[in-house]
Motif scaffolding. Sequence first.
Motif, PDB file in Angstrom:
ATOM      1  N   VAL A 110      39.104  44.342  28.849  1.00 13.57           N
ATOM      2  CA  VAL A 110      39.608  45.133  27.720  1.00 13.57           C
ATOM      3  C   VAL A 110      38.548  46.128  27.251  1.00 13.57           C
ATOM      4  CG1 VAL A 110      40.375  45.013  25.310  1.00 13.57           C
ATOM      5  CG2 VAL A 110      41.254  43.357  26.983  1.00 13.57           C
ATOM      6  N   ALA A 111      37.298  45.690  27.229  1.00 16.63           N
ATOM      7  CA  ALA A 111      36.221  46.592  26.813  1.00 16.63           C
ATOM      8  C   ALA A 111      36.067  47.760  27.781  1.00 16.63           C
ATOM      9  CB  ALA A 111      34.905  45.817  26.713  1.00 16.63           C
ATOM     10  N   ALA A 112      36.514  47.605  29.014  1.00 15.93           N
ATOM     11  CA  ALA A 112      36.403  48.679  30.001  1.00 15.93           C
ATOM     12  C   ALA A 112      37.551  49.674  29.913  1.00 15.93           C
ATOM     13  CB  ALA A 112      36.353  48.084  31.411  1.00 15.93           C
ATOM     14  N   GLY A 113      38.536  49.427  29.027  1.00 23.20           N
ATOM     15  CA  GLY A 113      39.587  50.424  28.822  1.00 23.20           C
ATOM     16  C   GLY A 113      41.004  49.920  28.987  1.00 23.20           C
ATOM     17  N   TRP A 114      41.196  48.689  29.431  1.00 24.40           N
ATOM     18  CA  TRP A 114      42.558  48.164  29.557  1.00 24.40           C
ATOM     19  C   TRP A 114      43.124  47.819  28.184  1.00 24.40           C
ATOM     20  CZ3 TRP A 114      39.638  48.035  33.888  1.00 24.40           C
ATOM     21  CH2 TRP A 114      40.289  48.141  35.128  1.00 24.40           C
ATOM     22  N   ALA A 115      44.418  48.014  28.032  1.00 25.27           N
ATOM     23  CA  ALA A 115      45.076  47.630  26.785  1.00 25.27           C
ATOM     24  C   ALA A 115      45.130  46.106  26.702  1.00 25.27           C
ATOM     25  CB  ALA A 115      46.485  48.214  26.726  1.00 25.27           C
ATOM     26  N   ALA A 144      41.844  50.103  43.440  1.00 29.02           N
ATOM     27  CA  ALA A 144      41.890  49.635  42.049  1.00 29.02           C
ATOM     28  C   ALA A 144      41.316  48.226  41.938  1.00 29.02           C
ATOM     29  CB  ALA A 144      43.322  49.678  41.527  1.00 29.02           C
ATOM     30  N   ALA A 145      41.573  47.380  42.947  1.00 31.19           N
ATOM     31  CA  ALA A 145      41.027  46.026  42.929  1.00 31.19           C
ATOM     32  C   ALA A 145      39.500  46.064  43.001  1.00 31.19           C
ATOM     33  CB  ALA A 145      41.601  45.225  44.097  1.00 31.19           C
ATOM     34  N   ARG A 146      38.958  46.959  43.809  1.00 26.11           N
ATOM     35  CA  ARG A 146      37.498  47.087  43.898  1.00 26.11           C
ATOM     36  C   ARG A 146      36.928  47.641  42.591  1.00 26.11           C
ATOM     37  NH1 ARG A 146      35.551  45.883  48.700  1.00 26.11           N
ATOM     38  NH2 ARG A 146      36.982  45.805  50.473  1.00 26.11           N
ATOM     39  N   GLY A 147      37.676  48.532  41.968  1.00 20.04           N
ATOM     40  CA  GLY A 147      37.227  49.047  40.676  1.00 20.04           C
ATOM     41  C   GLY A 147      37.180  47.959  39.620  1.00 20.04           C
ATOM     42  N   LEU A 148      38.171  47.062  39.635  1.00 15.46           N
ATOM     43  CA  LEU A 148      38.181  45.948  38.684  1.00 15.46           C
ATOM     44  C   LEU A 148      37.049  44.973  38.997  1.00 15.46           C
ATOM     45  CD1 LEU A 148      39.473  44.467  36.332  1.00 15.46           C
ATOM     46  CD2 LEU A 148      41.086  43.419  37.959  1.00 15.46           C
ATOM     47  N   ALA A 149      36.784  44.752  40.285  1.00 16.79           N
ATOM     48  CA  ALA A 149      35.676  43.874  40.666  1.00 16.79           C
ATOM     49  C   ALA A 149      34.356  44.422  40.151  1.00 16.79           C
ATOM     50  CB  ALA A 149      35.634  43.727  42.188  1.00 16.79           C
ATOM     51  N   GLN A 150      34.207  45.726  40.234  1.00 19.05           N
ATOM     52  CA  GLN A 150      32.993  46.359  39.721  1.00 19.05           C
ATOM     53  C   GLN A 150      32.915  46.220  38.204  1.00 19.05           C
ATOM     54  OE1 GLN A 150      31.678  50.326  41.334  1.00 19.05           O
ATOM     55  NE2 GLN A 150      32.102  50.983  39.249  1.00 19.05           N
ATOM     56  N   THR A 151      34.060  46.310  37.546  1.00 19.47           N
ATOM     57  CA  THR A 151      34.110  46.216  36.094  1.00 19.47           C
ATOM     58  C   THR A 151      33.642  44.851  35.586  1.00 19.47           C
ATOM     59  OG1 THR A 151      35.917  47.828  35.962  1.00 19.47           O
ATOM     60  CG2 THR A 151      35.656  46.340  34.087  1.00 19.47           C
ATOM     61  N   ILE A 152      34.012  43.794  36.289  1.00 19.20           N
ATOM     62  CA  ILE A 152      33.662  42.451  35.805  1.00 19.20           C
ATOM     63  C   ILE A 152      32.330  41.972  36.385  1.00 19.20           C
ATOM     64  CG2 ILE A 152      36.085  41.849  35.479  1.00 19.20           C
ATOM     65  CD1 ILE A 152      35.915  40.151  38.027  1.00 19.20           C
ATOM     66  N   GLY A 153      31.637  42.857  37.094  1.00 18.79           N
ATOM     67  CA  GLY A 153      30.306  42.501  37.575  1.00 18.79           C
ATOM     68  C   GLY A 153      30.268  41.938  38.975  1.00 18.79           C
ATOM     69  N   GLY A 154      31.304  42.212  39.770  1.00 20.84           N
ATOM     70  CA  GLY A 154      31.303  41.790  41.169  1.00 20.84           C
ATOM     71  C   GLY A 154      32.252  40.647  41.439  1.00 20.84           C
ATOM     72  N   ALA A 155      33.006  40.782  42.542  1.00 22.28           N
ATOM     73  CA  ALA A 155      33.943  39.739  42.953  1.00 22.28           C
ATOM     74  C   ALA A 155      34.437  40.074  44.350  1.00 22.28           C
ATOM     75  CB  ALA A 155      35.124  39.637  41.985  1.00 22.28           C
TER      76      ALA A 155
END
Length: 200
Positions: A110-115, A144-155
């Motif tokens: 959410v802090a990265a911009g998701w509602a 988009a999945a890689r972008g989310l992985a980057q957002t949460i610090g890697g996955a």
Amino acid sequence: MARSTFPRDRFDDLPDSTGRVGAHRAERPRTRGWIVFLWAAIATLVLIIVGIFGSLVASGRISLGADDAPVPTVSAEPTEAVVVDTSYSVVVLNGTGQDGLAATVRDQIVAAGWAGDTVETGDSDSTDFAQTTIYYLRDGDEAAARGLAQTIGGAEVAQSDFLQPTDDPNTPDDESAVKRLVVVIGLDRAAGATPSATAQ
């Protein structure tokens, strides 16, 4: 003995000290054969060296000019596309036995911009999921999945229909279809836990 009646010439005045009378051939020096052999050996050695050098130059193993030396180049390895796309809904599941991990990851998203209403949390059926993984449905969802992985610090990122909405089979790639990413938190994010299995 009768005296010769022939007129005198320059050969009649030669001294008698030489002790030779008539024509004589000079003796051949004994070292001359070894000199010829030595020169032949040197010539053979030079021809062998020139032949080896020429073959190395012809095969490209030796370069005669500094300009011909290959210049090392550094090629960048292709990287996967990464896109942070907040239009995707996100489901965060806790695959460990540690409480509060799903809420913590949700706050990051959410802090990265998701509602807030597009990010749901829950618990996975497994409590020993090994590696935090983000699942996406279509090939076009990988960035988009890689972008989310980057957002949460890697996955890890994997393609799967796990917890994906059922779309009309006639239009599986329709842009109007629901776009969802599923995050399963693994033991790699749990304090003091030991990864032992994967689960879906």
